[in-house]
Design an enzyme around this catalytic site. Structure first.
Site, PDB file in Angstrom:
ATOM      1  N   CYS A 162      12.498  25.841 -30.822  1.00 20.02           N
ATOM      2  CA  CYS A 162      11.691  26.408 -29.738  1.00 20.02           C
ATOM      3  C   CYS A 162      10.551  27.286 -30.231  1.00 20.02           C
ATOM      4  O   CYS A 162       9.765  27.794 -29.419  1.00 20.02           O
ATOM      5  CB  CYS A 162      12.587  27.181 -28.785  1.00 20.02           C
ATOM      6  SG  CYS A 162      13.943  26.172 -28.152  1.00 20.02           S
ATOM      7  N   HIS A 303       9.645  35.420 -25.094  1.00 23.67           N
ATOM      8  CA  HIS A 303      10.400  34.178 -25.226  1.00 23.67           C
ATOM      9  C   HIS A 303      11.270  34.006 -23.978  1.00 23.67           C
ATOM     10  O   HIS A 303      11.335  32.920 -23.411  1.00 23.67           O
ATOM     11  CB  HIS A 303      11.240  34.208 -26.497  1.00 23.67           C
ATOM     12  CG  HIS A 303      11.925  32.934 -26.809  1.00 23.67           C
ATOM     13  ND1 HIS A 303      11.270  31.728 -26.862  1.00 23.67           N
ATOM     14  CD2 HIS A 303      13.240  32.657 -27.091  1.00 23.67           C
ATOM     15  CE1 HIS A 303      12.124  30.766 -27.164  1.00 23.67           C
ATOM     16  NE2 HIS A 303      13.326  31.308 -27.294  1.00 23.67           N
ATOM     17  N   GLU A 314      15.763  40.254 -27.528  1.00 22.16           N
ATOM     18  CA  GLU A 314      14.306  40.381 -27.503  1.00 22.16           C
ATOM     19  C   GLU A 314      13.891  41.747 -26.958  1.00 22.16           C
ATOM     20  O   GLU A 314      12.949  42.368 -27.465  1.00 22.16           O
ATOM     21  CB  GLU A 314      13.691  39.268 -26.659  1.00 22.16           C
ATOM     22  CG  GLU A 314      12.173  39.245 -26.711  1.00 22.16           C
ATOM     23  CD  GLU A 314      11.558  38.014 -26.066  1.00 22.16           C
ATOM     24  OE1 GLU A 314      10.348  37.795 -26.270  1.00 22.16           O
ATOM     25  OE2 GLU A 314      12.278  37.275 -25.360  1.00 22.16           O
ATOM     26  N   LYS A 335       8.951  31.129 -18.581  1.00 23.19           N
ATOM     27  CA  LYS A 335      10.090  30.218 -18.406  1.00 23.19           C
ATOM     28  C   LYS A 335      10.774  30.402 -17.061  1.00 23.19           C
ATOM     29  O   LYS A 335      11.473  29.495 -16.589  1.00 23.19           O
ATOM     30  CB  LYS A 335      11.106  30.410 -19.531  1.00 23.19           C
ATOM     31  CG  LYS A 335      10.635  29.943 -20.899  1.00 23.19           C
ATOM     32  CD  LYS A 335      11.717  30.112 -21.944  1.00 23.19           C
ATOM     33  CE  LYS A 335      11.267  29.669 -23.325  1.00 23.19           C
ATOM     34  NZ  LYS A 335      10.292  30.606 -23.937  1.00 23.19           N
ATOM     35  N   HIS A 340      12.327  25.895 -19.728  1.00 20.29           N
ATOM     36  CA  HIS A 340      12.167  25.992 -21.181  1.00 20.29           C
ATOM     37  C   HIS A 340      11.693  24.642 -21.711  1.00 20.29           C
ATOM     38  O   HIS A 340      12.432  23.657 -21.703  1.00 20.29           O
ATOM     39  CB  HIS A 340      13.503  26.377 -21.798  1.00 20.29           C
ATOM     40  CG  HIS A 340      13.420  26.832 -23.219  1.00 20.29           C
ATOM     41  ND1 HIS A 340      12.355  26.547 -24.060  1.00 20.29           N
ATOM     42  CD2 HIS A 340      14.287  27.581 -23.970  1.00 20.29           C
ATOM     43  CE1 HIS A 340      12.567  27.077 -25.235  1.00 20.29           C
ATOM     44  NE2 HIS A 340      13.732  27.715 -25.206  1.00 20.29           N
ATOM     45  N   PHE A 399      16.340  27.977 -32.390  1.00 18.46           N
ATOM     46  CA  PHE A 399      17.583  27.729 -33.100  1.00 18.46           C
ATOM     47  C   PHE A 399      17.279  27.583 -34.597  1.00 18.46           C
ATOM     48  O   PHE A 399      16.280  26.990 -34.993  1.00 18.46           O
ATOM     49  CB  PHE A 399      18.235  26.438 -32.614  1.00 18.46           C
ATOM     50  CG  PHE A 399      18.891  26.531 -31.261  1.00 18.46           C
ATOM     51  CD1 PHE A 399      18.994  27.727 -30.579  1.00 18.46           C
ATOM     52  CD2 PHE A 399      19.436  25.400 -30.663  1.00 18.46           C
ATOM     53  CE1 PHE A 399      19.602  27.807 -29.345  1.00 18.46           C
ATOM     54  CE2 PHE A 399      20.045  25.457 -29.418  1.00 18.46           C
ATOM     55  CZ  PHE A 399      20.131  26.667 -28.759  1.00 18.46           C
TER      56      PHE A 399
END
Length: 413
Positions: A162, A303, A314, A335, A340, A399
């Site tokens: 991502c 994010h 975050e 998002k 996403h 990830f």
């Protein structure tokens, strides 16, 4: 080093193709998430997503290409063509021999993989398409954009989950700063909202199954009742250009692409490092690369995945880096509206930041209803906010512990 201008944008989300339809939706704080209609979800726990249902690929490529290209490549080529048109090059203003393409995706041609795997199992190896390999691999979209536009400069793919498209944009910026290219088409696309993609994320409990009957409420970053992200399809490509060249041809400049920071958590394959340590370094590096300080940051596009682990990590990363000033900086998650987009998320979220910056507002985090004590910053809840943004960060984390942050400055002609 040379300065870098953002002069063109091609954006495709669940709201549609083009910047204006998306700008209106972001400003209004709309949700593009609904129940999945393109395939049967009756056996799935998760039945929602941010699908793209009104995209007509023949507007951007011929019917033969549509038949052969994976959907993620269709999105990529369409967005690149939109970006080039938006940049407004006149004859001779784009050096095609040095202009490159840096395209990103997290998963690549998953639709093609699933289709041909089914053919193999049900019809045998002779029914697997000769285009299976070239149109499922993750680098092919970069090549297809170059073929479509005749661009012979640096060309490659970036795959870092991502964080992919933020990495692509940052790498492209460095090509231009170094003088290797005068322009780069950079961004990402993703089309993983297929049964196998949903099943995989569902099995690892990364996506929410709590809002199947109320999908517009499902993506709720930083909210206490968040329970996982929502998958979305789409893409976004930018024209990045040598600032001097852009000014010389009288280009409309969205902003200066000023900084890029990258790091790795080196901690876990899916979970963020405790306290968001890697995110701290990526944000710090982006600010430093832009020649700015933490006092200069006016806004952070987070994010903000709507997962139990990412959002507090975050939030803590922002508080660690900015100290008490963290509470003064608006932070919001695109998002919440478009889901996403995996490898394309960073590019689409940078686009949302730029579209708001151009008009003097920042987009909201919708569905923020129940405060979480661990997430206690200003998340621009539910409604866009009038604000002049001079310097902004856009965060993407993936990830594998990949972290990539882009910094942009307002361009004052």
């Amino acid at each position: 080093m040379k300065r870098v201008a953002i002069t063109g944008m091609g954006l495709l989300t669940t709201f549609g193709a083009g910047k204006e339809v998306n700008r209106d939706a972001f400003h209004a704080g709309k949700s593009g998430i609904s129940q999945i209609v393109n395939w049967d979800t009756s056996e799935f726990k998760v039945r929602i997503g941010a699908e793209i249902n009104d995209f007509e690929p023949t507007q951007y490529m011929d019917k033969k290409e549509v038949k052969r290209f994976d959907r993620y490549s269709q999105f990529a080529v369409a967005c690149a063509k939109m970006a080039i048109e938006d940049a407004g090059f006149k004859d001779g203003e784009l050096d095609k021999d040095t202009t490159g393409v840096i395209h990103a995706t997290g998963i690549g041609g998953l639709y093609t993989f699933c289709r041909d795997h089914e053919r193999l199992l049900t019809q045998g190896p002779n029914r697997v398409s000769p285009f299976y390999i070239p149109h499922s691999i993750t680098n092919i979209a970069a090549g297809l954009i170059a073929i479509a536009l005749g661009l012979k400069g640096p060309n490659h793919a970036v795959v870092s989950a991502c964080a992919s498209s933020n990495h692509a944009i940052g790498i492209a910026m460095k090509y231009i700063q170094s003088g290797m290219s005068s322009a780069i088409i950079a961004g990402g696309s993703e089309a993983a909202l297929v049964p196998l993609g949903v099943a995989g994320f569902q099995s690892m409990k990364a996506i929410t199954s709590d809002y199947n009957d109320d999908p517009e409420k499902s993506s709720r970053p930083f909210d206490a009742k968040r329970s996982g992200f929502v998958m979305g399809d789409g893409g976004c490509m930018f024209v990045l250009e040598d600032m001097e060249h852009a000014i010389g041809r009288g280009a409309r400049i969205y902003a200066e692409l000023a900084g890029y920071g990258a790091s790795c958590d080196a901690y876990h394959i899916t979970a963020p490092a405790p306290g968001g340590a890697g995110a701290v370094e990526a944000m710090r590096n982006a600010i430093k690369d832009a020649g700015m300080t933490i006092e200069d940051v006016d806004y952070i596009n987070a994010h903000g995945t709507s997962t139990p682990h990412n959002d507090p990590a975050e939030t803590q990363a922002i508080k660690t880096l900015f100290g008490d000033r963290a509470y003064e900086i608006p932070v919001s998650s695109t998002k919440s509206m478009i889901g996403h987009l995996l490898g394309a998320s960073g590019a689409a979220e940078l686009a949302a930041t730029l579209l708001g910056m151009e008009k003097g507002w920042i987009g909201p985090t919708i569905n923020y209803e129940f405060p979480d004590p661990e997430c206690d910053l200003d998340y621009v809840p539910n409604e866009s906010r009038e604000k002049v943004v001079n310097f902004a960060l856009s965060n993407s984390f993936g990830f594998g512990g990949h972290n990539a942050v882009i910094a942009i400055k307002r361009f004052e002609g």
